[in-house]
Motif scaffolding. Structure first.
Motif, PDB file in Angstrom:
ATOM      1  N   LEU A  10    -101.456 -39.397 -43.910  1.00  0.00           N
ATOM      2  CA  LEU A  10    -102.644 -38.897 -43.222  1.00  0.00           C
ATOM      3  C   LEU A  10    -103.107 -37.610 -43.878  1.00  0.00           C
ATOM      4  CD1 LEU A  10    -104.685 -38.938 -40.837  1.00  0.00           C
ATOM      5  CD2 LEU A  10    -103.054 -37.593 -39.550  1.00  0.00           C
ATOM      6  N   SER A  11    -104.384 -37.606 -44.288  1.00  0.00           N
ATOM      7  CA  SER A  11    -104.917 -36.408 -44.947  1.00  0.00           C
ATOM      8  C   SER A  11    -106.009 -35.788 -44.105  1.00  0.00           C
ATOM      9  CB  SER A  11    -105.497 -36.772 -46.317  1.00  0.00           C
ATOM     10  OG  SER A  11    -104.610 -37.591 -47.027  1.00  0.00           O
ATOM     11  N   TYR A  12    -106.023 -34.480 -44.069  1.00  0.00           N
ATOM     12  CA  TYR A  12    -107.186 -33.743 -43.584  1.00  0.00           C
ATOM     13  C   TYR A  12    -107.802 -33.151 -44.843  1.00  0.00           C
ATOM     14  CZ  TYR A  12    -105.025 -33.844 -38.933  1.00  0.00           C
ATOM     15  OH  TYR A  12    -104.472 -34.223 -37.748  1.00  0.00           O
ATOM     16  N   PRO A  16    -102.628 -34.292 -48.303  1.00  0.00           N
ATOM     17  CA  PRO A  16    -102.054 -35.027 -47.180  1.00  0.00           C
ATOM     18  C   PRO A  16    -101.272 -34.097 -46.252  1.00  0.00           C
ATOM     19  CG  PRO A  16    -100.835 -35.501 -49.197  1.00  0.00           C
ATOM     20  CD  PRO A  16    -102.004 -34.651 -49.590  1.00  0.00           C
ATOM     21  N   ALA A  17    -101.566 -34.203 -44.937  1.00  0.00           N
ATOM     22  CA  ALA A  17    -100.782 -33.454 -43.955  1.00  0.00           C
ATOM     23  C   ALA A  17     -99.442 -34.149 -43.747  1.00  0.00           C
ATOM     24  CB  ALA A  17    -101.546 -33.356 -42.650  1.00  0.00           C
ATOM     25  N   LEU A  18     -99.451 -35.460 -43.951  1.00  0.00           N
ATOM     26  CA  LEU A  18     -98.213 -36.253 -43.872  1.00  0.00           C
ATOM     27  C   LEU A  18     -98.263 -37.297 -44.982  1.00  0.00           C
ATOM     28  CD1 LEU A  18     -97.821 -37.016 -40.061  1.00  0.00           C
ATOM     29  CD2 LEU A  18     -96.389 -35.471 -41.418  1.00  0.00           C
ATOM     30  N   GLY A  40     -96.525 -30.214 -40.718  1.00  0.00           N
ATOM     31  CA  GLY A  40     -97.058 -31.478 -40.226  1.00  0.00           C
ATOM     32  C   GLY A  40     -96.416 -31.974 -38.939  1.00  0.00           C
ATOM     33  N   LYS A  41     -95.710 -31.076 -38.242  1.00  0.00           N
ATOM     34  CA  LYS A  41     -95.016 -31.483 -37.009  1.00  0.00           C
ATOM     35  C   LYS A  41     -96.015 -31.944 -35.941  1.00  0.00           C
ATOM     36  CE  LYS A  41     -93.189 -27.329 -36.597  1.00  0.00           C
ATOM     37  NZ  LYS A  41     -93.706 -26.651 -37.794  1.00  0.00           N
ATOM     38  N   ARG A  53    -105.101 -41.599 -36.256  1.00  0.00           N
ATOM     39  CA  ARG A  53    -104.558 -42.818 -36.869  1.00  0.00           C
ATOM     40  C   ARG A  53    -104.232 -42.508 -38.317  1.00  0.00           C
ATOM     41  NH1 ARG A  53    -106.968 -46.963 -33.888  1.00  0.00           N
ATOM     42  NH2 ARG A  53    -107.520 -46.082 -31.891  1.00  0.00           N
ATOM     43  N   PRO A  54    -103.225 -43.155 -38.870  1.00  0.00           N
ATOM     44  CA  PRO A  54    -102.898 -42.899 -40.276  1.00  0.00           C
ATOM     45  C   PRO A  54    -103.981 -43.437 -41.214  1.00  0.00           C
ATOM     46  CG  PRO A  54    -101.578 -44.695 -39.411  1.00  0.00           C
ATOM     47  CD  PRO A  54    -102.339 -44.139 -38.252  1.00  0.00           C
TER      48      PRO A  54
END
Ligand SMILES: Nc1ncnc2c1ncn2[C@@H]1O[C@H](COP(=O)(O)OP(=O)(O)OP(=O)(O)O)[C@@H](O)[C@H]1O
Ligand SMILES: [Mg+2]
Lengths: 228, 286
Positions: A10-12, A16-18, A40-41, A53-54
């Motif tokens: 998942l990117s903002y 990627p944040a995750l 990214g917790k 959503r991913p």
């Protein structure tokens, strides 16, 4: 398996944040997700309650799949999940009682059931005498206990706690962690995100470490401990 | 507490908070509606004049004095076969005199003064199809009829009625245009007011979402807020228009709009408010 993440990214914006998140959460476990600020917790917890959503990969929570869930099904998923935030997020225009009753009221639960459930929960949290108070009249620890009561009132299968002790002093923090452990002993799966995994005694839970959006494996806290 | 009761309570909480900003919005909506109502009233009154003068959508054709009744009837037949002519009625001199005496009894002595030899001219009363009549057509018809042999003069509300027709059409177009402008601008005002409400109550919205409130439950307070502003705003505008109408009744003779139009105005307010609120409270899937 209560929660499964496979190949989640998942990117903002650009970074990627995750990334490459593969993990499972079993029914009844106490999972501690730790890592530095920005690791990214919060994002990981948001994926569980499907506040996000991913971009790729799949998140499955209690039979709901991130790629299939419809907008109208989101409330159903959220009723199975209790969420506690660092900043408590209580409604300041409602009393303690009404804040705790909220998840039941939005599903149209009968008045008598709500009354019974909220009162017994407040008693267990040691908040009976404050039931008509407003959030701003409470201490931080009391507010967080109200938030935990609200998260638990509808019998969730999983309790997500995002930095629940972040705004509390060490003594009160210990009490809150103890409360979460007690809730877990009652059978509810608990996922706690914290920058300081030492808040949870070793052996009381499973530890995952997040760093720059990537999971770094278990029991990292012991290494951290030896570093300090 | 039932779901309905909880929702009602959320609606009440939302409506009673921050009354100042809502008042400003209400005033704006009401003001916009006063302008709209004014045009509706003008349109309604012009329509009223039109209806009353409807029998004027016709023509009075005076025949030359040497035309006999038989000749007059032939001319009448000719005219009635022209397009857009609905009916033609021959008025004999005797009939004309009877009509004159009946309609202007105070002036009957005029006829007596003129002596026994005097006759009013015979005439043809023509009624046109009102739907197809317009300024161009009526002028053309009057020219055609005026040029028929035996016709002395063709008279119709030349200066008055066509102008009125045009005005009514213009006002009607203006009302429709104004209605469109009104609907879009008020929707925008409501949209931003509701949007502001959503942002101001974003914590509540977030909490509602995380505890699993159904989407309609989260949205209904904002939608009701919009409907409320639309209905109260339009009703308030209507009330102020009615008061203004009463105050001005002495200076300008007119009628207020009928009940059905008032209902439509409030319905328009409700629809506009709903549209603005639905758009303003819309958030993409979260
Ligand atoms: N809504 C957002 N828009 C843009 N970037 C975001 C957003 N939420 C998080 N991020 C970014 O994603 C990354 C992970 O953020 P996240 O909040 O999950 O970290 P965290 O581990 O919870 O940090 P903290 O301990 O400070 O709460 C950060 O780099 C953050 O800047
Ligand atoms: Mg965080």
């Amino acid at each position: 398996m209560l929660v499964t993440m496979t190949g989640v990214r998942l990117s903002y914006g650009r970074w990627p944040a995750l990334d490459k998140i593969d993990m499972e959460i079993k029914q009844g476990e106490f999972l501690v997700i730790s890592g530095p600020s920005g690791a990214g917790k919060t994002t990981l917890l948001r994926l569980i309650w499907m506040g996000d959503r991913p971009d790729s990969g799949l998140v499955e929570v209690s039979g709901f799949r991130s790629d299939r869930i419809r907008r109208s099904e989101l409330p159903q998923l959220r009723r199975k999940i209790g969420i506690v935030f660092q900043d408590f997020r209580l409604l300041h225009t409602r009393t303690v009682f009404d804040n705790v009753a909220l998840p039941l009221q939005v599903t149209g639960t009968g008045k008598r059931t709500v009354q019974k459930r909220v009162i017994s929960l407040l008693a267990r949290m040691g908040l009976s005498h404050r039931r008509n108070a407003f959030p701003h009249e409470l201490s931080g620890g009391e507010q967080q206990r109200v938030a935990i009561a609200r998260a638990m009132v509808a019998h969730p299968v999983i309790l997500l706690a995002d930095e629940p002790t972040g705004n509390l002093d060490p003594e009160v923090s210990r009490e809150v962690v103890e409360l979460l452990l007690e809730i877990n002993r009652g059978g509810t799966t608990v996922v706690m995100a914290t920058h300081d995994p030492r808040q949870v005694p070793a052996g009381k839970g499973r530890f995952l470490f997040l760093d720059k959006g990537v999971l770094r494996g278990a029991d990292r806290w012991t290494e951290l401990d030896s570093e300090t | 507490m039932s779901l309905f009761q909880s929702a009602t309570r959320e609606v009440a909480i939302n409506l009673t908070s921050r009354p100042g900003a809502r008042l400003v919005t209400l005033l704006m909506v009401a003001l916009a509606f006063i302008v709209f109502d004014t045009f509706l009233i003008i349109s309604w009154n012009l329509q009223g004049i039109m209806d009353r003068e409807e029998n004027l959508v016709g023509m009075e054709v005076f025949l030359q004095r040497d035309i006999s009744q038989a000749q007059g009837l032939v001319i009448g037949d000719n005219i009635s076969s022209m397009p857009d002519v609905k009916s033609v009625y021959y008025v004999s001199p005797q009939e004309a005199e009877a009509l004159f005496r009946a309609e202007l009894p105070g002036r009957a002595d005029l006829l007596d003064v003129m002596g026994n030899d005097f006759r009013l001219p015979a005439s043809l009363q023509i009624v046109f199809e009102p739907e197809t009549m317009n300024q161009g057509r009526i002028t053309e018809l009057s020219r055609q009829i005026g040029s028929i042999a035996g016709v002395d003069d063709a008279v119709y509300g030349e200066d008055y009625l066509p102008g009125l027709l045009k005005t009514v059409t213009t006002i009607r177009r203006l009302v429709i245009l104004l209605g469109i402008v009104l609907v879009s601008s008020i929707s925008m005002v409501v949209f931003y007011t509701v949007r502001l409400s959503v942002v101001r109550r974003s914590l509540t919205v977030d909490i509602m979402r995380t505890v699993g409130a159904p989407w309609w439950f989260i949205r209904i307070p904002f939608v009701i807020e919009g409907v409320f502003m639309g209905v109260i705003g339009s009703a308030g505008g209507l009330a102020i228009s009615a008061i203004l109408s009463k105050v001005l009744a002495g200076a300008v003779t007119h009628r207020f709009m009928p009940l059905s139009w008032m209902t439509l105005v409030i319905l328009l307010g409700a629809i506009t408010g709903t549209v603005g609120a639905l758009a303003g409270s819309y958030e993409k899937e979260r």
